[in-house]
Design a protein around this motif. Structure first.
Motif, PDB file in Angstrom:
ATOM      1  N   PRO A  37       0.827  -1.215   0.000  1.00 22.29           N
ATOM      2  CA  PRO A  37       0.000   0.000   0.000  1.00 22.29           C
ATOM      3  C   PRO A  37       0.861   1.264   0.000  1.00 22.29           C
ATOM      4  O   PRO A  37       1.852   1.345   0.725  1.00 22.29           O
ATOM      5  N   GLU A  61       0.139   3.922   1.271  1.00 19.94           N
ATOM      6  CA  GLU A  61       0.029   4.607   2.559  1.00 19.94           C
ATOM      7  C   GLU A  61       1.234   4.335   3.455  1.00 19.94           C
ATOM      8  O   GLU A  61       1.536   5.134   4.343  1.00 19.94           O
ATOM      9  N   LEU A  62       1.923   3.197   3.212  1.00 17.92           N
ATOM     10  CA  LEU A  62       3.087   2.890   4.055  1.00 17.92           C
ATOM     11  C   LEU A  62       4.167   3.950   3.882  1.00 17.92           C
ATOM     12  O   LEU A  62       4.715   4.461   4.857  1.00 17.92           O
ATOM     13  N   GLN A 114       3.659   6.881   2.565  1.00 15.56           N
ATOM     14  CA  GLN A 114       3.084   8.179   2.933  1.00 15.56           C
ATOM     15  C   GLN A 114       3.200   8.385   4.436  1.00 15.56           C
ATOM     16  O   GLN A 114       3.545   9.475   4.903  1.00 15.56           O
ATOM     17  N   ALA A 115       2.929   7.300   5.196  1.00 16.37           N
ATOM     18  CA  ALA A 115       3.056   7.390   6.659  1.00 16.37           C
ATOM     19  C   ALA A 115       4.505   7.706   7.020  1.00 16.37           C
ATOM     20  O   ALA A 115       4.772   8.527   7.913  1.00 16.37           O
ATOM     21  N   ALA A 116       5.438   7.059   6.340  1.00 22.93           N
ATOM     22  CA  ALA A 116       6.850   7.299   6.634  1.00 22.93           C
ATOM     23  C   ALA A 116       7.233   8.739   6.310  1.00 22.93           C
ATOM     24  O   ALA A 116       8.007   9.358   7.053  1.00 22.93           O
ATOM     25  N   MET A 117       6.664   9.282   5.233  1.00 23.47           N
ATOM     26  CA  MET A 117       6.998  10.663   4.862  1.00 23.47           C
ATOM     27  C   MET A 117       6.418  11.647   5.884  1.00 23.47           C
ATOM     28  O   MET A 117       7.074  12.615   6.252  1.00 23.47           O
ATOM     29  N   VAL A 118       5.184  11.362   6.341  1.00 26.70           N
ATOM     30  CA  VAL A 118       4.600  12.222   7.376  1.00 26.70           C
ATOM     31  C   VAL A 118       5.432  12.105   8.661  1.00 26.70           C
ATOM     32  O   VAL A 118       5.595  13.063   9.410  1.00 26.70           O
ATOM     33  N   ASP A 119       6.012  10.925   8.887  1.00 29.25           N
ATOM     34  CA  ASP A 119       6.848  10.714  10.076  1.00 29.25           C
ATOM     35  C   ASP A 119       8.231  11.357   9.931  1.00 29.25           C
ATOM     36  O   ASP A 119       9.037  11.282  10.845  1.00 29.25           O
ATOM     37  N   ARG A 129      13.820   2.796   4.186  1.00 33.88           N
ATOM     38  CA  ARG A 129      13.518   2.392   5.560  1.00 33.88           C
ATOM     39  C   ARG A 129      12.255   1.560   5.696  1.00 33.88           C
ATOM     40  O   ARG A 129      12.098   0.815   6.648  1.00 33.88           O
ATOM     41  N   VAL A 130      11.328   1.715   4.773  1.00 31.53           N
ATOM     42  CA  VAL A 130      10.040   1.018   4.924  1.00 31.53           C
ATOM     43  C   VAL A 130       9.767   0.043   3.781  1.00 31.53           C
ATOM     44  O   VAL A 130       9.530  -1.141   4.010  1.00 31.53           O
ATOM     45  N   PRO A 143      12.540  -3.024   3.355  1.00 28.38           N
ATOM     46  CA  PRO A 143      12.416  -4.105   4.353  1.00 28.38           C
ATOM     47  C   PRO A 143      11.126  -4.912   4.191  1.00 28.38           C
ATOM     48  O   PRO A 143      11.117  -6.126   4.348  1.00 28.38           O
ATOM     49  N   VAL A 144      10.038  -4.213   3.841  1.00 26.68           N
ATOM     50  CA  VAL A 144       8.762  -4.918   3.659  1.00 26.68           C
ATOM     51  C   VAL A 144       8.827  -5.825   2.425  1.00 26.68           C
ATOM     52  O   VAL A 144       8.162  -6.853   2.349  1.00 26.68           O
TER      53      VAL A 144
END
Lengths: 276, 369
Positions: free
Chosen positions: A165, A167-168, A170-175, A185-186, A189-190
């Motif tokens: 997805p 969103e994974l 996107q979540a990392a970018m918001v983080d 980083r995301v 590994p996934v």
């Protein structure tokens, strides 16, 4: 639906037959290595040598530069894996995530490159390598193998990234990650199962090559790969097939070990892309 | 915490305008819900606020900062996604602490804040598990934990409850409401569920086809919808819309509705001749009243404490189901408190009051006050 006993028997017989067909060449390779030249020529053939000639393995290890050949094969295969994965991760990720005009066609176009026979590229590659002075260098093999590997691994990784997805990242970018940071980083590994499967494909393709090695490395004995080395063991008048088989066993062992280690990733990696 | 100011933001993909000029001022600590049917642009505006989508024009301010061109990580907002977007390869502890690590916080401080956030959301027992080992509700809490641990200027929530089952959704709705009251962070919440919007919002923004239809608090939105779309969208079941025409009765303005003339002495009907009359399902009664009509029921759905009774009134009813992402309209609906047995096919006397009727201009679809 529950199978009847007769259906089960037929199924297992079928599976056993297929397994037999697949395993027989490996068994025969092993038996050939353990047989004497006389046994190999006997009719009917010997299905288990008496006594097994284990010393053939020691003999070829001593007489032939197997370790050098294996080292060259390893360098070529690992080099191809690193180069092709570097390119195809970035290409596959871009094709999966960025919508550009003609992006889908580009993905298919890349795949068609995989459909070209390897031998078709030999002449142009030879010409290019000669002009840049790479003939005889292990780099010629790494680059040539990558040209075969990259189209397929790019397409395979694109399919894999498509299943992750958006969103994974996107979540990392918001983080706080940059787009590249989110990928490293995301997403990577996934994607470990997909990366393992594609790396293994790349490694095996490079490891099993003979045509390119024969074309680019023939005059450079120190850079011979294992497959190229094996073919030089064939004599003009006499060929010791048991020795060739013994070296072939040595060459097959690394692939078997890698498969055993990566098997759990491999199944997931090969099937994940199929969902799309 | 900060206020959010969205000024003339619009977004288009090629020639397709997915978000028309959008302006909204969100107060510090306010809980604003963006609601509307699929494709109305509500998630797009949320992603523009987060920095995940560039706006085609306009500005976004967070407090005094113009963040229109800032990277998502530089905006100091936290986002909760519909599918949670938890990092599957990291433990709950690492998931919650990821944003803090990216901001270069010390391991000790990260640990302290992760444990605090996990305690608030009751996931402190699962800190060493991976997301796949958690239930849907626990995952949702971890996603919230990842948002609150950063103590951001604003929370952005993109349909965070839509993957949960109905019971858990109600529970988590209350939890998010309580969490907002406790930490008071400015929140923009996107949903297509008007019940969520009504129960959680300080203010609701209703969108349709990339355009704001109305901005109001839940009660105002329900009682004073500005147009047909808002009136139909808010309320469950939605408002019934009936064809009506302006006429006269005893020298006073009146309308014709369901084959009868209804005197509208003290109501403004505007100048339009073609009208739409709206009446909410709960404003029908069984038996006599100010205006009565006998209708044959086509379907009776019992919810235990009340019944939804449907009537086929033919062409008199305006089918607005497509506005609401519904497949089809089942007919005029009345929400009847327990009245004994009501059977399908039975002729039922329905009544309603003039004061509960809404009138809309059939052409502009705007409410006639």
């Amino acid at each position: 639906m529950k199978r009847t006993r007769a259906q089960s028997i037929r199924l297992y017989l079928g599976v056993a037959a297929v397994c037999g067909i697949l395993i027989f060449p490996i068994y025969w390779l092993f038996i050939t290595a353990l047989s004497t030249t006389l046994e190999l020529k006997s009719l009917p053939p010997t299905f288990w040598p008496d006594p097994p000639q284990w010393q053939t393995f020691a003999k070829v290890a001593e007489e032939r530069p197997i370790l050098l050949w294996l080292a060259n094969s390893t360098i070529a295969a690992l080099g191809s894996v690193v180069l092709s994965m570097f390119v195809s991760i970035l290409a596959g990720y871009s094709l999966s995530r960025f919508r550009v005009r003609g992006g889908n066609s580009l993905g298919l176009f890349i795949l068609t490159a995989k459909m070209l026979p390897a031998t078709l590229l030999v002449i142009p590659l030879f010409s290019i390598f000669r002009s840049v002075g790479l003939i005889g260098s292990i780099w010629s093999l790494i680059i040539a193998h990558s040209t075969l590997i990259i189209p397929f691994t790019t397409w395979m990784l694109k399919g894999y990234f498509d299943t992750i997805p958006k969103e994974l990242e996107q979540a990392a970018m918001v983080d706080g990650c940059s787009p590249l940071g989110a990928m490293v980083r995301v997403i990577l590994p996934v994607s470990a199962p997909g990366l393992a499967a594609t790396s293994l494909y790349a490694f095996v393709l490079s490891w099993a090559d003979y045509a390119y090695a024969r074309t680019f490395l023939t005059n450079s004995q120190n850079n011979w790969t294992a497959n190229l080395g094996i073919t030089t063991m064939r004599g003009e008048y006499v060929t010791d097939w048991n020795e060739i088989a013994a070296v072939s066993v040595f060459v097959a062992i690394p692939i078997v070990i890698i498969y055993l280690f990566l098997e759990r990733y491999l199944v997931g990696g090969l099937t994940a892309g199929a969902e799309k | 915490m900060a206020n959010i100011s969205i000024r003339d933001v619009h977004k288009s993909y090629g020639t397709e305008n997915v978000l028309k000029t959008f302006s909204l001022e969100i107060g510090d600590g306010e809980f604003v819900v963006l609601v509307g049917p699929s494709g109305c642009g509500k998630s797009t505006i949320l992603k523009i606020i987060a920095g995940l989508e560039p706006a085609s024009g306009g500005q976004v301010y967070l407090g005094d900062r113009d963040v229109t061109d800032s990277a998502p990580g530089d905006r100091d907002v936290a986002m909760v996604f519909q599918n949670y977007a938890l990092y599957p390869h990291l433990t709950v502890r690492q998931n919650i602490g990821f944003g803090l690590k990216m901001r270069g916080m010390t391991a000790r401080e990260i640990e302290r804040r992760v444990i605090d956030a996990a305690r608030i959301l009751a996931v402190d027992r699962y800190l060493d598990r991976r997301p796949k080992d958690l239930s849907g509700g626990q995952r949702q809490r971890v996603a919230l934990g990842r948002a609150i641990v950063r103590e951001p200027q604003a929370f952005l929530m993109d349909e965070p409850l839509s993957n949960l089952d109905a019971k858990l959704r109600v529970h988590m709705r209350a939890e998010i409401g309580a969490l907002h009251k406790r930490i008071g962070v400015t929140t923009v919440y996107v949903t297509h569920d008007q019940t969520e919007a009504m129960t959680m919002a300080d203010r609701i923004v209703i969108l349709r086809d990339g355009e704001i239809q109305q901005i109001a608090d839940p009660d105002t939105m329900f009682q004073k919808p500005v147009n047909l779309f808002v009136a139909g969208f808010i309320g469950s079941p939605g408002m019934n819309f009936l064809r009506a025409s302006a006429t006269e009765m005893d020298g006073s303005p009146a309308i014709e509705i369901l084959g009868m003339k209804v005197s509208c002495k003290n109501r403004n009907l505007g100048s339009a001749s073609k009208l739409i009359a709206g009446i909410r399902p709960e404003h029908f009664n069984v038996g006599g009243g100010e205006f009565s009509v006998n209708l044959r029921s086509t379907l009776v759905e019992s919810l235990g404490s009340e019944k939804y009774v449907y009537f086929d009134v033919g062409n008199d009813l305006i089918d607005r189901s497509s506005d609401l992402d519904e497949e089809f309209s089942k007919g005029l609906i009345a929400r009847i408190g327990q009245q004994g047995r009501l059977n399908e096919g039975e002729v039922i006397p329905l009544s309603f009051s003039l004061e509960n009727l809404y009138f809309f201009d059939a052409e502009t679809e705007k409410v006639i006050s």
